[in-house]
Write an enzyme that holds these catalytic residues in place. Sequence first.
Site, PDB file in Angstrom:
ATOM      1  N   LYS A 145       0.666  -1.322  -0.107  1.00 53.90           N
ATOM      2  CA  LYS A 145       0.309   0.078  -0.086  1.00 53.90           C
ATOM      3  C   LYS A 145       0.869   1.378  -0.073  1.00 53.90           C
ATOM      4  O   LYS A 145       1.836   1.425   0.822  1.00 53.90           O
ATOM      5  CB  LYS A 145      -0.883   0.015   1.319  1.00 53.90           C
ATOM      6  CG  LYS A 145      -1.899  -1.052   0.974  1.00 53.90           C
ATOM      7  CD  LYS A 145      -3.051  -0.971   2.079  1.00 53.90           C
ATOM      8  CE  LYS A 145      -4.103  -2.154   1.720  1.00 53.90           C
ATOM      9  NZ  LYS A 145      -3.555  -3.352   1.245  1.00 53.90           N
ATOM     10  N   ASP A 185      -0.381  -1.506  -4.405  1.00 51.00           N
ATOM     11  CA  ASP A 185      -1.872  -1.611  -4.112  1.00 51.00           C
ATOM     12  C   ASP A 185      -2.531  -0.407  -4.545  1.00 51.00           C
ATOM     13  O   ASP A 185      -1.812   0.957  -4.466  1.00 51.00           O
ATOM     14  CB  ASP A 185      -2.192  -2.127  -2.604  1.00 51.00           C
ATOM     15  CG  ASP A 185      -2.173  -3.562  -2.426  1.00 51.00           C
ATOM     16  OD1 ASP A 185      -2.036  -4.325  -3.343  1.00 51.00           O
ATOM     17  OD2 ASP A 185      -2.004  -3.872  -1.213  1.00 51.00           O
ATOM     18  N   ARG A 228      -3.362  -4.971 -12.084  1.00 52.99           N
ATOM     19  CA  ARG A 228      -4.362  -5.810 -11.385  1.00 52.99           C
ATOM     20  C   ARG A 228      -5.748  -4.622 -11.551  1.00 52.99           C
ATOM     21  O   ARG A 228      -5.799  -3.835 -11.419  1.00 52.99           O
ATOM     22  CB  ARG A 228      -4.086  -5.952 -10.056  1.00 52.99           C
ATOM     23  CG  ARG A 228      -5.369  -6.447  -9.361  1.00 52.99           C
ATOM     24  CD  ARG A 228      -5.308  -6.399  -7.518  1.00 52.99           C
ATOM     25  NE  ARG A 228      -3.941  -7.043  -7.148  1.00 52.99           N
ATOM     26  CZ  ARG A 228      -3.495  -6.804  -6.027  1.00 52.99           C
ATOM     27  NH1 ARG A 228      -3.787  -5.564  -5.369  1.00 52.99           N
ATOM     28  NH2 ARG A 228      -2.168  -7.400  -5.514  1.00 52.99           N
ATOM     29  N   LYS A 257     -12.735  -4.461  -8.589  1.00 50.65           N
ATOM     30  CA  LYS A 257     -13.784  -3.676  -8.556  1.00 50.65           C
ATOM     31  C   LYS A 257     -13.527  -2.414  -7.552  1.00 50.65           C
ATOM     32  O   LYS A 257     -13.873  -1.390  -8.192  1.00 50.65           O
ATOM     33  CB  LYS A 257     -15.153  -4.260  -7.713  1.00 50.65           C
ATOM     34  CG  LYS A 257     -15.759  -5.201  -8.723  1.00 50.65           C
ATOM     35  CD  LYS A 257     -17.050  -5.878  -8.020  1.00 50.65           C
ATOM     36  CE  LYS A 257     -17.607  -6.846  -9.018  1.00 50.65           C
ATOM     37  NZ  LYS A 257     -18.720  -7.532  -8.166  1.00 50.65           N
ATOM     38  N   GLY A 258     -12.668  -2.460  -6.592  1.00 54.19           N
ATOM     39  CA  GLY A 258     -12.415  -1.323  -5.799  1.00 54.19           C
ATOM     40  C   GLY A 258     -13.137  -1.651  -4.541  1.00 54.19           C
ATOM     41  O   GLY A 258     -14.299  -1.656  -4.682  1.00 54.19           O
ATOM     42  N   ARG A 296     -11.105  -2.293   7.859  1.00 50.55           N
ATOM     43  CA  ARG A 296     -11.541  -2.529   6.727  1.00 50.55           C
ATOM     44  C   ARG A 296     -13.118  -3.051   6.686  1.00 50.55           C
ATOM     45  O   ARG A 296     -13.887  -2.480   5.984  1.00 50.55           O
ATOM     46  CB  ARG A 296     -10.874  -3.922   6.084  1.00 50.55           C
ATOM     47  CG  ARG A 296      -9.444  -3.563   5.853  1.00 50.55           C
ATOM     48  CD  ARG A 296      -9.046  -2.589   5.088  1.00 50.55           C
ATOM     49  NE  ARG A 296      -9.404  -2.878   3.739  1.00 50.55           N
ATOM     50  CZ  ARG A 296      -8.563  -3.240   2.729  1.00 50.55           C
ATOM     51  NH1 ARG A 296      -7.339  -3.389   2.908  1.00 50.55           N
ATOM     52  NH2 ARG A 296      -9.120  -3.373   1.376  1.00 50.55           N
TER      53      ARG A 296
END
Length: 307
Positions: free
Chosen positions: A89, A123, A174, A177-178, A279
């Site tokens: 990330k 990412d 990559r 959808k997100g 998350r």
Amino acid sequence: MISQAIARVLPVVPRPVVRHISSRYIAGPGLEDATTTVRKLNARGKLATVDVLGEEITEVGETDTFAAAYEEVLAEIDRRHLDSNISVKPTALGLMLDFDLCRRHFQQLVHRARVRDNFVRIDMEDATTTDAALELYRQLRDAGFDTVGVVLQASLKRTISDIGDLADLRPNVRICKGIYVESPEIQFREFRTVQQSFVNALEALFDSGCYVGIATHDEWLVAQARRIVAERGLGRGEYEFQMLLGVKPSLGDALVAEGHRLRIYVPFGAQWYEYSLRRLQENPSIAGYIASDTLGRVLNPTRNGLP
Ligand SMILES: Cc1cc2nc3c(=O)[nH]c(=O)nc-3n(C[C@H](O)[C@H](O)[C@H](O)COP(=O)(O)OP(=O)(O)OC[C@H]3O[C@@H](n4cnc5c(N)ncnc54)[C@H](O)[C@@H]3O)c2cc1C
């Protein structure tokens, strides 16, 4: 609504219960947990990508800890001859605090990956970071770092245009959808529209000659991807499917049995608890998936579980 309610009560759920539920989706607190999981996946013909979990950083000094953790992951993958790359990330390496520092960290990591014949995936995070993440990717490629890839999110309205802008680099992308909920001005919200956007993005990426990581557990999308790959006569070396650890493993098994490459995203880290809560609260639909999946396994304990 049920998903939102689950996400809201999670902070009062006892930590061992959250640990038990999340153990299906997170390898564990230590690097050893991650490498053990990757070894088991490899033995089943699945590739992996390892993610070091962490909370949002607020000071540039914290980026060194993440960079060092990822260097250790790369070294361990090499030492144990595992078939895995890493997913990073960019905000963990300071993307929104100090762009140049972040680029230097990535250069170092991609260099370390390259000498080990490995690969780094950047990412994609929420939409406030998209421009900076794509700029980071372009600067790395312009500086000659090739063993690096990026992520595009099909739910973002900008993605088709981003594919066009990146096409000159023939990027390794990559497509997913997100996971972040964005404002309706910039994000498709309707389920079918997101699916169609994913298909359009996939076709556009293949048209641009990209290697694509097709990251989804949506069975309709997996079927569309299989059709597109077959119609284009693509070989194993031109794309791969990607899934999250613990999610729909039987769908993954079926893809591997058909001869497709499949890579599993393997998160690990001491901050598994904070990460799981954040998350789930960011995207309550995941809480719903997990609840229905957990209930399904309680009612039908023979269902395929951990890798
Ligand atoms: C390898 C990989 C890497 C990813 N990287 C990124 C990234 O860099 N940036 C980003 O924004 N998003 C990322 N994502 C997340 C992605 O954007 C989606 O949010 C996620 O994959 C769910 O979308 P779906 O296509 O599986 O479809 P959905 O319709 O959301 O899911 C299909 C079915 O899969 C199951 N499912 C899906 N997700 C979960 C879950 N988390 N837990 C339990 N069950 C689940 C459910 O049964 C659901 O019905 C990544 C996903 C994967 C697989």
